[in-house]
Every structure is written in structure tokens, then in C-alpha cells.
Design a protein around this motif. Structure first.
Motif, PDB file in Angstrom:
ATOM      1  N   ALA A 280       4.464   2.053  -5.787  1.00 57.79           N
ATOM      2  CA  ALA A 280       3.609   2.683  -4.787  1.00 57.79           C
ATOM      3  C   ALA A 280       3.940   4.153  -4.624  1.00 57.79           C
TER       4      ALA A 280
ATOM      5  N   SER B 112       4.289   7.000  -1.553  1.00 59.34           N
ATOM      6  CA  SER B 112       4.532   6.970  -0.107  1.00 59.34           C
ATOM      7  C   SER B 112       3.394   7.593   0.694  1.00 59.34           C
TER       8      SER B 112
ATOM      9  N   ASP C 273       0.071   7.105  -0.216  1.00 61.10           N
ATOM     10  CA  ASP C 273      -1.141   6.465  -0.732  1.00 61.10           C
ATOM     11  C   ASP C 273      -2.218   6.464   0.353  1.00 61.10           C
TER      12      ASP C 273
ATOM     13  N   TYR D  97       0.270   2.850   2.674  1.00 63.23           N
ATOM     14  CA  TYR D  97       1.668   2.578   2.321  1.00 63.23           C
ATOM     15  C   TYR D  97       2.343   1.709   3.380  1.00 63.23           C
ATOM     16  N   GLU D  98       2.671   2.240   4.532  1.00 59.33           N
ATOM     17  CA  GLU D  98       3.408   1.463   5.532  1.00 59.33           C
ATOM     18  C   GLU D  98       2.652   0.198   5.934  1.00 59.33           C
TER      19      GLU D  98
ATOM     20  N   LYS E  51       3.626  -1.510   1.418  1.00 58.08           N
ATOM     21  CA  LYS E  51       4.941  -1.902   1.948  1.00 58.08           C
ATOM     22  C   LYS E  51       4.815  -3.136   2.829  1.00 58.08           C
TER      23      LYS E  51
ATOM     24  N   TYR F 138       4.842  -6.061   0.528  1.00 53.44           N
ATOM     25  CA  TYR F 138       6.224  -6.262   0.076  1.00 53.44           C
ATOM     26  C   TYR F 138       7.048  -6.949   1.169  1.00 53.44           C
TER      27      TYR F 138
ATOM     28  N   MET G   9      10.431  -2.971  -4.864  1.00 56.72           N
ATOM     29  CA  MET G   9       9.396  -1.972  -4.624  1.00 56.72           C
ATOM     30  C   MET G   9       9.920  -0.588  -4.994  1.00 56.72           C
TER      31      MET G   9
ATOM     32  N   THR H 224       9.103   3.294  -5.053  1.00 53.89           N
ATOM     33  CA  THR H 224       8.248   4.230  -4.337  1.00 53.89           C
ATOM     34  C   THR H 224       8.419   5.637  -4.883  1.00 53.89           C
ATOM     35  N   TYR H 225       7.305   6.267  -5.206  1.00 55.10           N
ATOM     36  CA  TYR H 225       7.274   7.684  -5.563  1.00 55.10           C
ATOM     37  C   TYR H 225       7.038   8.475  -4.273  1.00 55.10           C
TER      38      TYR H 225
ATOM     39  N   GLU I  92      12.510   5.920  -4.532  1.00 57.31           N
ATOM     40  CA  GLU I  92      13.211   4.917  -3.739  1.00 57.31           C
ATOM     41  C   GLU I  92      13.008   3.559  -4.402  1.00 57.31           C
TER      42      GLU I  92
END
Length: 435
Positions: free
Chosen positions: A312, A314, A316, A321-322, A326, A329, A339, A341-342, A429
Motif C-alpha cells: 500500500a 500511505s 492512497d 489507507y487507514e 490498513k 490488514y 503489510m 507500506t510506501y 514500513e
């Protein structure tokens, strides 16, 4: 060289360039850099494997499918649903043959006058219709699913790379969801997981004993992974246990004038539970869409039990994302999951880099932004994806000892990640959670 021979050589070179300019450039250019090639800072497992790569196009037909786009007056007709797939596989490359292929693609989107279709070509590192290399046994199968709209050719940097490492990789053109034939969204909502499972069955059939296909004996459908991006991620999660919520079924009905066709893919449907396929051993979901729209609830996400790698950005702004990726996930509490994360990337964490044609003056910005990331080099993302997908599938489909490449500190604050050159794992991450 004699003048006459020099003139002849120049004429032949010019003629070849006119007939096939991209392929001619790749064959004659000393510094050709193709999608998926390694940057100097590429992580360890991004490198191609030892197999030559062949590629073929195949037409499939899924009979008797619900034609949700032509539902009327409460009646939903059936149709035979065509699917085009591109297949990359370990191959024997004859001496003197260039391991190069020309792919035909388009910019634009069908039925959008603001984004007319613009054909273009690009070169990959595979040989069209090459003889398969049977190796020492059947290869694991990887099925790839694109976004909406999208194309089976969006991920050649990854599909070629995996084939060079001993996988048969099948990428689907999802009918009514490609750049060339994009249609109303309900077809995509209904058909993604169904297409994936049908292609799995077809690959099993074509690879079986007595098959006259080039795939006979080449792949092991009992050892399969699904890889999906965006709406492809939506589909592969549903295909592997994430049943849709009642809210998703209601939303689909509102879009289609009351169709209940999505009900069979919902969490508690008996048909859905029966469709779960044990041949699928692992899942890679790039930026899966749907969580922010209520496509899944907590109960549905509990159905995810296979090892899953989420990838993903961060930032998006398509899938979220959150509260989007995420949240999936976090909610997949019964799966061994990672996961990646870029940081500061948006949605385009899966496709090839932007083609040169997308940068021409006068084209809509969307043609470039379909592939590009504002804060990242797409080629850099490609190399990192090659590395981590290789590690993940190597563990679950090939039983390779690659755990050290995934079991990492959440960031590189304590030092570079395993497999990365010094100072090059910044901006990433990695999370890991077990059931």
C-alpha cells in the motif's frame, strides 16, 4: 566495411526500424533499459532468475455467466464471458534469439471522449511463443488481476520476473473492465473473483494429462497464488475468504435496479462457502479497494485465512489507507499477514512505469498519472515489489528459506533491512501479524 555493404546495412536497419521501431531500438540500443530492469539500488531478490521466459496470449470463454449490465425488468440474461489472458512461463531461448517481445497497449479509456484510445507499444524481456522449459517438475501457478480500468499488461516488470524464477504467471484481461472495453462498474463488482476462479480451473484443465495445450504438465494448479491490484485486490480477497457485507450487496442492488447477483459472494451464502478453493496457497493484494465503501465488515474479514501480503501507499486516495487497506490488514485476524507500506505513495504501487507516450504534450494528465507516483520513482517501486513478492511467494509456493527478507523491523531506523543496500530501505514500513 565496403561502401555498398554499408549502404545495404543502413537500409536494412532503417527498414527494420520503420516496421518495428520499439523492438529495433531494444535490439540495437546498447543502453536499453526496459521495465523491470534493475536500478543500482535494487534489493537482492529483485534480480531475474535463471530461466528464460516465454510468453503467449490465450483466449478463454466462461459460458453461462450473469450479464448484469443487461438486466431489465427484473430479468438478468446469461452470456458467454470471453477472457483474454497473457501467460509467462519458463522457456528455452534458442541460441541467437533475443529474449525480447513487443506488447501492444493503449492509453485512454473506452467510451470516454475526453480520453480517446491511443495505441502504443513497449518492449519486454520474454520471447513470444518460445518452447516451454519443463524443468524438474510442474511450476507453481500465479494468477494476476488488474485494476478498473486496467490491462493484463500493466505488470510486465513483475510477471516476467516471476516467470524467470520458475513460476507460470497468468494475467487476466477482465472483460468490461479494461482500457479497451471499460463498461459500467457492476460488471467489475460481480465478476472479479469469478474470473479468477474460472481461470484457475482452466489452467488446471489445460495443464492436465491428455491436454494438447503447451501447458500440459507445465504448471501445478494445486500450488497457486493470486495477485491483485486495486479492483483486482478486491477480487482476490473475495476469492479467498473475505465475503462481502450486506451493505455491499445492497449497494450493488441499488446500482443495478435490484439485482441480487452479488449475494452469492457474501459472507454467509452457502454458495460462497462452497467456492473456497484449497488450491490457492497465498495472496498478494496491492492497494485493494472496497473497505472504505463498506464492502467488508469484521465478520467477512475473519474469513481470510491464507498467508497474505498487502502492499500500500500511505497516501492512497483511491482505496484509502487507514480506513481502507490498513483496516483490511488489521481485520484479517485469522491470516498470517504482512503489510508493506510506501510512505507518501498514493495508489499506483503496482503498475509498470509511465510509458514515454503518456508524457507527450496535449494528453490528459491522467494518462501519465495512471502509472506515476508523485513522491516515488515507479522503477524503484517495481524493484522493491519484485524483491518482496519473490520472498513471499518463495516461502509459500516453493518452500524457500526467505523469512529473513520479510521478518524485519517496522522501519530501517535500526539499520538497513535484510537484502537492501545501505541507506536504501528508507521510506518503507513493514508490518507483520499472525493469527
Amino acid at each position: 566495411m565496403k561502401p555498398r555493404l554499408l549502404v545495404t546495412s543502413l537500409l536494412l536497419s532503417t527498414l527494420f526500424s520503420l516496421i518495428n521501431p520499439p523492438l529495433a531500438q531494444a535490439q540495437t540500443g546498447k543502453d536499453a533499459f526496459l521495465f523491470g530492469d534493475l536500478l543500482p539500488d535494487a534489493p537482492e531478490l529483485a534480480a531475474r532468475g535463471s530461466y528464460g521466459v516465454g510468453v503467449r496470449t490465450m483466449k478463454l470463454n466462461h459460458p453461462g455467466q450473469i450479464d448484469v449490465l443487461r438486466a431489465k425488468d427484473g430479468k438478468t440474461p446469461l452470456y458467454d464471458r470471453p477472457l483474454t489472458v497473457e501467460i509467462w512461463y519458463p522457456a528455452r531461448i534458442p541460441a541467437g534469439k533475443a529474449e525480447l517481445v513487443q506488447y501492444d497497449e493503449v492509453l485512454g479509456v473506452a467510451n470516454d471522449p475526453k480520453r480517446p484510445l491511443v495505441p502504443f507499444t513497449f518492449i519486454g524481456r520474454a520471447l513470444r511463443d518460445a518452447e516451454p522449459n519443463p524443468g524438474e517438475g510442474a511450476y507453481p501457478l500465479v494468477i494476476v488481476s488488474h485494476g478498473y480500468p486496467g490491462s493484463r499488461l500493466m505488470f510486465t516488470y513483475l510477471t516476467e520476473n516471476l516467470a524467470s524464477k520458475g513460476y507460470v504467471v497468468v494475467s487476466i484481461d477482465h472483460t468490461e473492465s479494461t482500457y479497451r472495453d471499460a463498461a459500467a462498474f457492476p460488471s467489475t463488482l460481480l465478476n472479479r473473483a469469478l474470473d479468477d476462479l474460472f481461470v484457475l480451473n482452466e489452467m488446471a484443465r489445460l495443464s492436465g494429462k491428455g491436454s494438447k495445450s503447451f501447458l500440459a504438465g507445465l504448471l501445478d494448479a494445486n500450488n497457486t497464488a493470486l495477485v491483485g491490484y486495486s479492483m483486482g485486490g478486491y477480487g482476490v480477497l473475495n476469492a479467498t475468504g473475505a465475503g462481502f457485507s450486506n451493505q455491499a450487496v445492497t449497494f450493488f442492488g441499488q446500482m443495478t435496479g435490484g439485482s441480487t447477483a452479488l449475494q452469492v459472494r457474501s459472507t454467509n451464502a452457502s454458495e460462497y462457502k462452497a467456492s473456497q478453493d484449497p488450491r490457492i496457497k497465498a495472496v498478494v493484494a496491492f492497494a485493494p479497494w472496497g473497505m472504505e465503501r463498506g464492502v467488508w465488515d469484521a465478520e467477512g474479514l475473519k474469513g481470510l485465512t491464507r498467508p497474505t501480503l498487502f502492499i500500500a501507499g500511505s497516501k492512497d486516495d483511491v482505496s484509502g489507507y487507514e480506513k481502507g487497506i490498513k483496516a483490511i490488514y488489521d481485520g484479517a485476524v485469522n491470516a498470517d499477514r504482512y503489510m508493506l507500506t510506501y510512505i507518501n505513495a498514493r495508489h499506483n504501487v503496482a503498475p509498470n512505469p509511465p510509458p514515454a507516450e503518456s508524457m507527450k504534450p496535449g494528453l490528459p494528465l491522467n494518462e501519465y498519472m495512471r502509472y506515476a507516483e508523485p513522491a516515488w520513482s515507479e522503477r524503484r517501486i517495481n524493484n522493491i515489489n519484485q524483491h518482496f513478492v519473490t520472498a513471499f511467494l518463495g516461502i509459500h509456493l516453493k518452500k524457500q528459506d526467505y523469512g529473513k527478507y520479510l521478518d524485519l523491523n517496522e522501519t530501517d531506523s535500526a539499520g538497513p533491512w535484510t537484502g537492501f543496500k545501505p541507506r536504501t530501505s528508507v521510506g518503507l514500513e513493514m508490518r507483520h501479524a499472525r493469527p
